[in-house]
Structure formats: C-alpha cells, structure tokens
Design a protein around this motif. Structure first.
Motif, PDB file in Angstrom:
ATOM      1  N   CYS A   1      57.320 -28.134  53.945  1.00 59.73           N
ATOM      2  CA  CYS A   1      57.163 -27.847  52.508  1.00 59.73           C
ATOM      3  C   CYS A   1      57.206 -29.138  51.704  1.00 59.73           C
ATOM      4  O   CYS A   1      56.421 -29.334  50.768  1.00 59.73           O
ATOM      5  CB  CYS A   1      58.255 -26.898  52.028  1.00 59.73           C
ATOM      6  SG  CYS A   1      58.023 -25.208  52.579  1.00 59.73           S
ATOM      7  N   LYS A   2      58.124 -30.015  52.055  1.00 62.31           N
ATOM      8  CA  LYS A   2      58.242 -31.302  51.359  1.00 62.31           C
ATOM      9  C   LYS A   2      56.961 -32.119  51.515  1.00 62.31           C
ATOM     10  O   LYS A   2      56.464 -32.716  50.570  1.00 62.31           O
ATOM     11  CB  LYS A   2      59.436 -32.049  51.946  1.00 62.31           C
ATOM     12  CG  LYS A   2      60.039 -33.065  51.054  1.00 62.31           C
ATOM     13  CD  LYS A   2      60.661 -32.412  49.872  1.00 62.31           C
ATOM     14  CE  LYS A   2      61.800 -33.251  49.377  1.00 62.31           C
ATOM     15  NZ  LYS A   2      62.059 -32.999  47.986  1.00 62.31           N
ATOM     16  N   ARG A   3      56.401 -32.122  52.737  1.00 64.17           N
ATOM     17  CA  ARG A   3      55.171 -32.872  52.996  1.00 64.17           C
ATOM     18  C   ARG A   3      54.007 -32.298  52.194  1.00 64.17           C
ATOM     19  O   ARG A   3      53.247 -33.033  51.558  1.00 64.17           O
ATOM     20  CB  ARG A   3      54.837 -32.837  54.496  1.00 64.17           C
ATOM     21  CG  ARG A   3      53.653 -33.726  54.878  1.00 64.17           C
ATOM     22  CD  ARG A   3      53.211 -33.463  56.306  1.00 64.17           C
ATOM     23  NE  ARG A   3      52.623 -32.149  56.472  1.00 64.17           N
ATOM     24  CZ  ARG A   3      51.381 -31.812  56.108  1.00 64.17           C
ATOM     25  NH1 ARG A   3      50.599 -32.693  55.524  1.00 64.17           N
ATOM     26  NH2 ARG A   3      50.924 -30.594  56.315  1.00 64.17           N
ATOM     27  N   GLN A   4      53.883 -30.963  52.179  1.00 61.11           N
ATOM     28  CA  GLN A   4      52.798 -30.336  51.430  1.00 61.11           C
ATOM     29  C   GLN A   4      52.955 -30.565  49.924  1.00 61.11           C
ATOM     30  O   GLN A   4      51.966 -30.742  49.215  1.00 61.11           O
ATOM     31  CB  GLN A   4      52.735 -28.842  51.742  1.00 61.11           C
ATOM     32  CG  GLN A   4      52.182 -28.554  53.116  1.00 61.11           C
ATOM     33  CD  GLN A   4      52.079 -27.066  53.388  1.00 61.11           C
ATOM     34  OE1 GLN A   4      52.320 -26.235  52.525  1.00 61.11           O
ATOM     35  NE2 GLN A   4      51.713 -26.730  54.617  1.00 61.11           N
ATOM     36  N   TYR A   5      54.180 -30.565  49.450  1.00 59.59           N
ATOM     37  CA  TYR A   5      54.431 -30.841  48.032  1.00 59.59           C
ATOM     38  C   TYR A   5      53.992 -32.257  47.682  1.00 59.59           C
ATOM     39  O   TYR A   5      53.343 -32.476  46.648  1.00 59.59           O
ATOM     40  CB  TYR A   5      55.920 -30.659  47.719  1.00 59.59           C
ATOM     41  CG  TYR A   5      56.292 -31.069  46.322  1.00 59.59           C
ATOM     42  CD1 TYR A   5      56.015 -30.249  45.239  1.00 59.59           C
ATOM     43  CD2 TYR A   5      56.900 -32.290  46.087  1.00 59.59           C
ATOM     44  CE1 TYR A   5      56.340 -30.630  43.947  1.00 59.59           C
ATOM     45  CE2 TYR A   5      57.229 -32.677  44.804  1.00 59.59           C
ATOM     46  CZ  TYR A   5      56.955 -31.855  43.739  1.00 59.59           C
ATOM     47  OH  TYR A   5      57.273 -32.247  42.467  1.00 59.59           O
TER      48      TYR A   5
ATOM     49  N   VAL B   1      68.483 -23.019  67.180  1.00 62.40           N
ATOM     50  CA  VAL B   1      67.024 -22.830  67.048  1.00 62.40           C
ATOM     51  C   VAL B   1      66.682 -22.439  65.611  1.00 62.40           C
ATOM     52  O   VAL B   1      65.715 -22.940  65.023  1.00 62.40           O
ATOM     53  CB  VAL B   1      66.522 -21.778  68.068  1.00 62.40           C
ATOM     54  CG1 VAL B   1      65.087 -21.363  67.760  1.00 62.40           C
ATOM     55  CG2 VAL B   1      66.626 -22.325  69.477  1.00 62.40           C
ATOM     56  N   GLY B   2      67.476 -21.540  65.001  1.00 60.29           N
ATOM     57  CA  GLY B   2      67.237 -21.148  63.607  1.00 60.29           C
ATOM     58  C   GLY B   2      67.375 -22.325  62.664  1.00 60.29           C
ATOM     59  O   GLY B   2      66.578 -22.495  61.730  1.00 60.29           O
ATOM     60  N   LEU B   3      68.393 -23.162  62.906  1.00 61.23           N
ATOM     61  CA  LEU B   3      68.585 -24.348  62.080  1.00 61.23           C
ATOM     62  C   LEU B   3      67.410 -25.306  62.216  1.00 61.23           C
ATOM     63  O   LEU B   3      66.915 -25.843  61.206  1.00 61.23           O
ATOM     64  CB  LEU B   3      69.898 -25.048  62.454  1.00 61.23           C
ATOM     65  CG  LEU B   3      70.302 -26.237  61.603  1.00 61.23           C
ATOM     66  CD1 LEU B   3      70.536 -25.798  60.158  1.00 61.23           C
ATOM     67  CD2 LEU B   3      71.539 -26.903  62.171  1.00 61.23           C
ATOM     68  N   LEU B   4      66.939 -25.514  63.433  1.00 60.75           N
ATOM     69  CA  LEU B   4      65.778 -26.387  63.645  1.00 60.75           C
ATOM     70  C   LEU B   4      64.532 -25.827  62.968  1.00 60.75           C
ATOM     71  O   LEU B   4      63.734 -26.579  62.392  1.00 60.75           O
ATOM     72  CB  LEU B   4      65.536 -26.591  65.140  1.00 60.75           C
ATOM     73  CG  LEU B   4      66.546 -27.503  65.855  1.00 60.75           C
ATOM     74  CD1 LEU B   4      66.267 -27.500  67.362  1.00 60.75           C
ATOM     75  CD2 LEU B   4      66.493 -28.909  65.294  1.00 60.75           C
ATOM     76  N   LEU B   5      64.342 -24.507  63.033  1.00 61.73           N
ATOM     77  CA  LEU B   5      63.190 -23.895  62.358  1.00 61.73           C
ATOM     78  C   LEU B   5      63.295 -24.080  60.837  1.00 61.73           C
ATOM     79  O   LEU B   5      62.295 -24.387  60.175  1.00 61.73           O
ATOM     80  CB  LEU B   5      63.089 -22.416  62.707  1.00 61.73           C
ATOM     81  CG  LEU B   5      62.565 -22.086  64.104  1.00 61.73           C
ATOM     82  CD1 LEU B   5      62.667 -20.593  64.371  1.00 61.73           C
ATOM     83  CD2 LEU B   5      61.130 -22.559  64.244  1.00 61.73           C
ATOM     84  N   CYS B   6      64.491 -23.899  60.294  1.00 58.97           N
ATOM     85  CA  CYS B   6      64.684 -24.097  58.845  1.00 58.97           C
ATOM     86  C   CYS B   6      64.391 -25.533  58.446  1.00 58.97           C
ATOM     87  O   CYS B   6      63.745 -25.784  57.426  1.00 58.97           O
ATOM     88  CB  CYS B   6      66.106 -23.720  58.448  1.00 58.97           C
ATOM     89  SG  CYS B   6      66.400 -21.946  58.435  1.00 58.97           S
ATOM     90  N   LEU B   7      64.870 -26.485  59.246  1.00 59.69           N
ATOM     91  CA  LEU B   7      64.583 -27.890  58.952  1.00 59.69           C
ATOM     92  C   LEU B   7      63.088 -28.181  59.040  1.00 59.69           C
ATOM     93  O   LEU B   7      62.538 -28.917  58.218  1.00 59.69           O
ATOM     94  CB  LEU B   7      65.363 -28.796  59.905  1.00 59.69           C
ATOM     95  CG  LEU B   7      66.856 -28.927  59.621  1.00 59.69           C
ATOM     96  CD1 LEU B   7      67.544 -29.708  60.733  1.00 59.69           C
ATOM     97  CD2 LEU B   7      67.083 -29.590  58.275  1.00 59.69           C
ATOM     98  N   GLY B   8      62.428 -27.594  60.046  1.00 60.85           N
ATOM     99  CA  GLY B   8      60.980 -27.788  60.173  1.00 60.85           C
ATOM    100  C   GLY B   8      60.231 -27.251  58.960  1.00 60.85           C
ATOM    101  O   GLY B   8      59.327 -27.893  58.431  1.00 60.85           O
ATOM    102  N   VAL B   9      60.602 -26.045  58.516  1.00 57.34           N
ATOM    103  CA  VAL B   9      59.967 -25.451  57.337  1.00 57.34           C
ATOM    104  C   VAL B   9      60.236 -26.318  56.110  1.00 57.34           C
ATOM    105  O   VAL B   9      59.340 -26.569  55.292  1.00 57.34           O
ATOM    106  CB  VAL B   9      60.464 -23.998  57.127  1.00 57.34           C
ATOM    107  CG1 VAL B   9      60.060 -23.468  55.759  1.00 57.34           C
ATOM    108  CG2 VAL B   9      59.928 -23.094  58.217  1.00 57.34           C
TER     109      VAL B   9
END
Length: 141
Positions: free
Chosen positions: A40-44, A28-36
């Motif tokens: 971030c990449k999309r917003q950039y 779950v932590g890994l999935l959350l990190c990937l989501g973040v």
C-alpha cells in the motif's frame, strides 16, 4: 510411573504443538499484514509521484500560456507606441490623420484577436492627472 510419565509427556507435546501452530499462524498473519502495508505504501508513493508529474505538466502549460499572453501584449503595445501617428498625437486626439487613425485601428484590432481588450488609452509622455488642462480647464484625463 513410566506410563504416567509417557502420557504426561504426550500431553505436553500436544500442548507445545498447539502453541507452536498458533504461533506459526500468528507469524504468517503478521508477515501478510506487513506485506500488505508495504505494498500500500509503495502504491501510494507511485500515485503521489504521478500526481506531482501531472501537476507539473499543467503548470508548464499554464505558464506557457501566460508567457505567450504577455509576449503578445508587449509586442502589440510596443508596435502601437512606436507608430509615428501615435507619437505625434496631441493631448485631445484631434490630429491623428486618416492614415494614423487606420494604423492605430489595425494594431488595436490585431491586439483584440489575441487578448481581450476593452479600451486602449493613448496618453502623452508628460501626462500628469494632477495638472490642469489649459484647454478644458479641468484636470488632465
């Protein structure tokens, strides 16, 4: 032996459950990190696209101002160079006449309204700075 086997089995199940729980928390932590990361990449990329569009608009505005500047300069200098009083002026500027002088002044004043002009030099077609001027005895200037 059955009692020992069942208590051992319970301990193994607990150990397996703890490992499965830790593995689930890690996943779950890994999935959350990937989501973040992907957010971030999309917003950039959105911000970069906005920046590029902004710079293109600034460039278009600036290029229009430069184009208008040169268009005005070309129009006014073209008008000035085609005036009969300018065409017949002698090398030393002694024969423009009253009307010619007023016309040249009017066009120059019109040019100054749109463009910062310090001086305008009216030179003859056959101007050559390396030739001697017969009247002054110096190089043409």
């Amino acid at each position: 032996m059955g009692l020992l086997y069942s208590s051992m089995e319970r301990e193994l199940k607990r150990a397996f459950a703890a490992q499965a729980g830790y593995l689930a928390i890690f996943a779950v932590g890994l999935l959350l990190c990937l989501g973040v990361y992907f957010e971030c990449k999309r917003q950039y990329l959105v911000a970069w696209q906005h920046h590029l569009e902004s710079q293109q608009n600034k460039f278009k505005d600036y290029s229009m101002r430069v184009e208008n500047f040169f268009s005005t300069l070309n129009d006014n200098l073209g008008t000035l160079s085609s005036l009969p009083s300018v065409r017949k002026i002698d090398r030393h500027g002694l024969n423009p006449g009253a009307d010619g002088r007023d016309t040249i002044l009017q066009v120059c004043n019109n040019l100054v309204k749109n463009i910062e002009v310090a001086r305008i030099y009216i030179t003859p077609v056959d101007f050559d700075p390396s030739k001697l001027d017969a009247t002054t005895g110096r190089f043409e200037q």
